[in-house]
Design a protein around this motif. Structure first.
Motif, PDB file in Angstrom:
ATOM      1  N   PRO A  53       0.833  -1.211   0.000  1.00 43.75           N
ATOM      2  CA  PRO A  53       0.000   0.000   0.000  1.00 43.75           C
ATOM      3  C   PRO A  53       0.865   1.258   0.000  1.00 43.75           C
ATOM      4  CG  PRO A  53      -0.723  -1.526   1.717  1.00 43.75           C
ATOM      5  CD  PRO A  53       0.539  -2.095   1.134  1.00 43.75           C
ATOM      6  N   LYS A  57       1.748   2.765  -6.799  1.00 41.65           N
ATOM      7  CA  LYS A  57       1.238   1.989  -7.926  1.00 41.65           C
ATOM      8  C   LYS A  57       0.317   2.815  -8.826  1.00 41.65           C
ATOM      9  CE  LYS A  57      -0.572  -0.912  -5.039  1.00 41.65           C
ATOM     10  NZ  LYS A  57      -0.052  -0.333  -3.791  1.00 41.65           N
ATOM     11  N   SER A  58      -0.642   3.520  -8.204  1.00 39.70           N
ATOM     12  CA  SER A  58      -1.604   4.280  -9.009  1.00 39.70           C
ATOM     13  C   SER A  58      -0.906   5.398  -9.776  1.00 39.70           C
ATOM     14  CB  SER A  58      -2.695   4.889  -8.128  1.00 39.70           C
ATOM     15  OG  SER A  58      -3.429   3.869  -7.499  1.00 39.70           O
ATOM     16  N   THR A  59       0.027   6.061  -9.117  1.00 40.41           N
ATOM     17  CA  THR A  59       0.761   7.141  -9.778  1.00 40.41           C
ATOM     18  C   THR A  59       1.531   6.578 -10.975  1.00 40.41           C
ATOM     19  OG1 THR A  59       1.053   8.035  -7.541  1.00 40.41           O
ATOM     20  CG2 THR A  59       2.242   9.133  -9.316  1.00 40.41           C
ATOM     21  N   ALA A  90      -7.054   6.893  -0.090  1.00 43.23           N
ATOM     22  CA  ALA A  90      -6.249   6.370  -1.191  1.00 43.23           C
ATOM     23  C   ALA A  90      -7.069   6.248  -2.473  1.00 43.23           C
ATOM     24  CB  ALA A  90      -5.682   5.014  -0.813  1.00 43.23           C
ATOM     25  N   ASP A  94      -6.776   8.137  -5.941  1.00 46.63           N
ATOM     26  CA  ASP A  94      -6.673   7.467  -7.242  1.00 46.63           C
ATOM     27  C   ASP A  94      -7.594   8.130  -8.247  1.00 46.63           C
ATOM     28  OD1 ASP A  94      -5.003   5.645  -6.203  1.00 46.63           O
ATOM     29  OD2 ASP A  94      -6.401   3.961  -6.213  1.00 46.63           O
ATOM     30  N   ARG A  97      -6.271  11.518  -9.310  1.00 42.19           N
ATOM     31  CA  ARG A  97      -5.116  11.442 -10.202  1.00 42.19           C
ATOM     32  C   ARG A  97      -5.520  10.889 -11.561  1.00 42.19           C
ATOM     33  NH1 ARG A  97      -2.518  10.554  -5.656  1.00 42.19           N
ATOM     34  NH2 ARG A  97      -2.888   8.335  -5.636  1.00 42.19           N
ATOM     35  N   GLU A 143      -4.162  -2.862 -11.404  1.00 39.25           N
ATOM     36  CA  GLU A 143      -3.492  -2.527 -10.143  1.00 39.25           C
ATOM     37  C   GLU A 143      -4.117  -3.278  -8.981  1.00 39.25           C
ATOM     38  OE1 GLU A 143      -3.628   1.624  -8.866  1.00 39.25           O
ATOM     39  OE2 GLU A 143      -3.156   0.984  -6.821  1.00 39.25           O
ATOM     40  N   ASN A 190      10.084   2.595  -6.727  1.00 36.69           N
ATOM     41  CA  ASN A 190       9.529   3.942  -6.925  1.00 36.69           C
ATOM     42  C   ASN A 190       9.970   4.839  -5.765  1.00 36.69           C
ATOM     43  OD1 ASN A 190       7.862   5.860  -8.267  1.00 36.69           O
ATOM     44  ND2 ASN A 190       6.295   5.505  -6.714  1.00 36.69           N
ATOM     45  N   LYS A 191       9.656   6.111  -5.872  1.00 42.06           N
ATOM     46  CA  LYS A 191      10.068   7.107  -4.867  1.00 42.06           C
ATOM     47  C   LYS A 191      11.591   7.162  -4.777  1.00 42.06           C
ATOM     48  CE  LYS A 191       5.735   6.539  -2.371  1.00 42.06           C
ATOM     49  NZ  LYS A 191       4.982   6.687  -1.128  1.00 42.06           N
ATOM     50  N   ASP A 193      13.307   9.448  -5.319  1.00 44.42           N
ATOM     51  CA  ASP A 193      13.715  10.742  -4.750  1.00 44.42           C
ATOM     52  C   ASP A 193      13.829  10.677  -3.226  1.00 44.42           C
ATOM     53  OD1 ASP A 193      10.902  10.246  -4.847  1.00 44.42           O
ATOM     54  OD2 ASP A 193      10.503  12.335  -4.318  1.00 44.42           O
ATOM     55  N   ARG A 194      13.403   9.568  -2.643  1.00 47.07           N
ATOM     56  CA  ARG A 194      13.432   9.443  -1.184  1.00 47.07           C
ATOM     57  C   ARG A 194      14.731   8.796  -0.732  1.00 47.07           C
ATOM     58  NH1 ARG A 194       8.172   8.630   0.975  1.00 47.07           N
ATOM     59  NH2 ARG A 194       6.925  10.481   0.485  1.00 47.07           N
ATOM     60  N   THR A 240      12.164   4.584 -10.326  1.00 45.55           N
ATOM     61  CA  THR A 240      11.273   5.606 -10.882  1.00 45.55           C
ATOM     62  C   THR A 240      10.945   6.668  -9.825  1.00 45.55           C
ATOM     63  OG1 THR A 240       9.274   4.394 -10.211  1.00 45.55           O
ATOM     64  CG2 THR A 240      10.088   3.963 -12.425  1.00 45.55           C
ATOM     65  N   ILE A 241      10.598   7.836 -10.325  1.00 46.46           N
ATOM     66  CA  ILE A 241       9.927   8.853  -9.495  1.00 46.46           C
ATOM     67  C   ILE A 241       8.608   9.098 -10.214  1.00 46.46           C
ATOM     68  CG2 ILE A 241      10.068  11.147  -8.429  1.00 46.46           C
ATOM     69  CD1 ILE A 241      13.122  11.066  -9.002  1.00 46.46           C
ATOM     70  N   ALA A 242       7.611   8.316  -9.823  1.00 45.72           N
ATOM     71  CA  ALA A 242       6.365   8.308 -10.598  1.00 45.72           C
ATOM     72  C   ALA A 242       5.710   9.684 -10.629  1.00 45.72           C
ATOM     73  CB  ALA A 242       5.399   7.268 -10.031  1.00 45.72           C
ATOM     74  N   THR A 243       5.805  10.399  -9.508  1.00 50.41           N
ATOM     75  CA  THR A 243       5.168  11.714  -9.445  1.00 50.41           C
ATOM     76  C   THR A 243       5.733  12.672 -10.488  1.00 50.41           C
ATOM     77  OG1 THR A 243       6.655  12.006  -7.566  1.00 50.41           O
ATOM     78  CG2 THR A 243       4.321  11.799  -7.067  1.00 50.41           C
TER      79      THR A 243
HETATM   80  N1  LIG Z   1       8.139  11.335  -3.154  1.00 47.84           N
HETATM   81  C1  LIG Z   1       7.424  10.572  -3.965  1.00 47.84           C
HETATM   82  N2  LIG Z   1       6.115  10.354  -3.705  1.00 47.84           N
HETATM   83  C2  LIG Z   1       5.427   9.567  -4.554  1.00 47.84           C
HETATM   84  C3  LIG Z   1       6.014   8.993  -5.704  1.00 47.84           C
HETATM   85  N3  LIG Z   1       5.080   8.254  -6.325  1.00 47.84           N
HETATM   86  C4  LIG Z   1       3.955   8.375  -5.606  1.00 47.84           C
HETATM   87  N4  LIG Z   1       4.161   9.171  -4.548  1.00 47.84           N
HETATM   88  C5  LIG Z   1       3.173   9.572  -3.518  1.00 47.84           C
HETATM   89  O1  LIG Z   1       2.899   8.459  -2.698  1.00 47.84           O
HETATM   90  C6  LIG Z   1       1.545   8.472  -2.295  1.00 47.84           C
HETATM   91  C7  LIG Z   1       0.878   7.148  -2.658  1.00 47.84           C
HETATM   92  O2  LIG Z   1       0.816   7.048  -4.076  1.00 47.84           O
HETATM   93  P1  LIG Z   1      -0.215   6.101  -4.812  1.00 47.84           P
HETATM   94  O3  LIG Z   1       0.106   6.164  -6.261  1.00 47.84           O
HETATM   95  O4  LIG Z   1      -1.598   6.389  -4.387  1.00 47.84           O
HETATM   96  O5  LIG Z   1       0.234   4.707  -4.194  1.00 47.84           O
HETATM   97  P2  LIG Z   1      -0.516   3.307  -4.348  1.00 47.84           P
HETATM   98  O6  LIG Z   1       0.555   2.281  -4.290  1.00 47.84           O
HETATM   99  O7  LIG Z   1      -1.397   3.312  -5.521  1.00 47.84           O
HETATM  100  O8  LIG Z   1      -1.363   3.295  -3.011  1.00 47.84           O
HETATM  101  P3  LIG Z   1      -2.593   2.292  -2.665  1.00 47.84           P
HETATM  102  O9  LIG Z   1      -3.398   2.097  -3.899  1.00 47.84           O
HETATM  103  O10 LIG Z   1      -3.312   2.991  -1.576  1.00 47.84           O
HETATM  104  O11 LIG Z   1      -1.935   1.039  -2.201  1.00 47.84           O
HETATM  105  C8  LIG Z   1       0.904   9.666  -2.972  1.00 47.84           C
HETATM  106  O12 LIG Z   1       0.899  10.735  -2.072  1.00 47.84           O
HETATM  107  C9  LIG Z   1       1.849   9.946  -4.131  1.00 47.84           C
HETATM  108  O13 LIG Z   1       1.833  11.304  -4.523  1.00 47.84           O
HETATM  109  C10 LIG Z   1       7.387   9.245  -5.950  1.00 47.84           C
HETATM  110  O14 LIG Z   1       7.989   8.769  -6.909  1.00 47.84           O
HETATM  111  N5  LIG Z   1       8.030  10.034  -5.050  1.00 47.84           N
END
Ligand SMILES: Nc1nc2c(ncn2[C@@H]2O[C@H](COP(=O)(O)OP(=O)(O)OP(=O)(O)O)[C@@H](O)[C@H]2O)c(=O)[nH]1
Ligand SMILES: [Mg+2]
Length: 330
Positions: A53, A57-59, A90, A94, A97, A143, A190-191, A193-194, A240-243
């Protein structure tokens, strides 16, 4: 002739939406729809996207859809939410977005909420994917949350499975769920950037490497030292940095490469055959179970259940007695 389904075949969006709603609402209608459309399915590339979670994934799915659209593909998205149907931020997130894609005719997005029955959810998901497939969607992204048993069964429907990790989840090798490396065709960290992204990537690569060495040893043992002749797929770890869309094109490349690999190696056919076998067996088992339930005398069953509760009969004996009756009467 089912007019609705003729319109689905034309790729008409409203008909697709309607057919999907019918599939979700009624199992018998789902059966009819799948039976009717089945001959027009089998063209789509079904891509499962799973992971913990909040991993992003959604991003990522949103960004991937964008890239695949730019490459001229029609894209279907199914967001399966097994735990929290209509509550929680969440899913709302989704929706918001995914809105940015909503104006595009070449993209179709559907959220599916479970009703507590994961087998039913997996079946419904695969039926919805068939509707999209018959309607001409060439890439279907599914997803699902987590990487447990349910997700694995939903991922069974996919040709290509992407597992999404985020930093902090994979630093400790023990914390990486054992199952994910077996189902992943592509691993995404993903992330990126973290902080901690690099060590997560390193941990995953190490695990993959160990897995491959074990496989190699097993093959050498089985073949008496011969090299493995079968073409192998190399699972890669992509950051990746999906955002920000960073690395998403690389994931899209890898998806295309995996499809080409499946087709050239004959594994596409093999997976289709395996999937067909599982599908037929599941349906057959459901029929058998329903049929057998009908044959059991409910009075006798309830008496035996009471007897088990009262410790006069053990559960094995009770089941065996009912089964024996069944064989005699049914
Ligand atoms: N810093 C950062 N934040 C991210 C990145 N990708 C997604 N996020 C943030 O992480 C949070 C969760 O992103 P989602 O895409 O909803 O994640 P998910 O895996 O689909 O979540 P669930 O469906 O709830 O399991 C959101 O606030 C996004 O903006 C990234 O690459 N970097
Ligand atoms: Mg999500």
């Amino acid at each position: 002739v089912d007019d609705l389904l003729a319109r689905v075949r034309q790729g008409e969006r409203r008909a697709v939406a309607r057919a999907i709603t019918e599939v979700e609402r009624s199992a018998s209608r789902a059966r009819e729809i799948v039976a009717d459309l089945y001959g027009d399915t089998g063209k789509a590339h079904i891509i499962g996207v799973t992971g913990a979670p909040g991993a992003g994934k959604s991003t990522l799915v949103n960004q991937l859809a964008r890239v695949l659209r730019q490459r001229g593909l029609q894209v279907g998205i199914i967001a399966v939410d097994p735990s929290s149907p209509f509550s929680g931020g969440a899913l709302l997130g989704d929706r918001i977005r995914m809105q940015d894609l909503a104006g595009d005719e070449g993209i179709f997005i559907r959220s599916m909420a479970s009703r507590g029955n994961l087998g039913g959810l997996a079946r419904a998901t695969s039926s919805v994917a068939k509707v999209l497939d018959a309607a001409g969607f060439e890439a279907i992204l599914i997803e699902t949350v987590g990487a447990g048993q349910a997700e694995v069964s939903i991922a069974d429907a996919a040709h290509t499975t992407i597992v999404v990790e985020a930093p902090g989840m994979g630093d400790d090798i023990q914390s990486i769920k054992a199952g994910i490396l077996e189902i992943a065709d592509i691993l995404v960290v993903n992330k990126a950037d973290r902080p901690g992204a690099a060590s997560t990537v390193k941990a995953l690569r190490l695990m993959l490497h160990m897995g491959q060495r074990q496989q190699g040893a097993a093959v050498r043992e089985a073949t008496g030292g011969e090299e493995d002749e079968a073409p192998a797929w190399k699972v890669e770890v992509i950051e990746t940095i999906a955002t920000e869309g960073v690395g998403v094109a690389d994931v899209a490349e890898r998806i295309a490469a995996h499809r080409a690999f499946l087709e050239q190696s004959g594994l596409w056919q093999q997976r289709e055959a395996e999937r067909s076998r599982q599908e037929v067996e599941q349906i057959l088992q459901a029929h058998l179970a329903a049929r057998l339930q009908e044959c059991i005398d409910p009075g006798e069953r309830d008496r035996l259940i009471q007897a088990v509760a009262g410790r006069q009969v053990d559960p094995y004996a009770a089941a065996e007695r009912l089964f024996g009756q069944l064989v005699a009467d049914c």
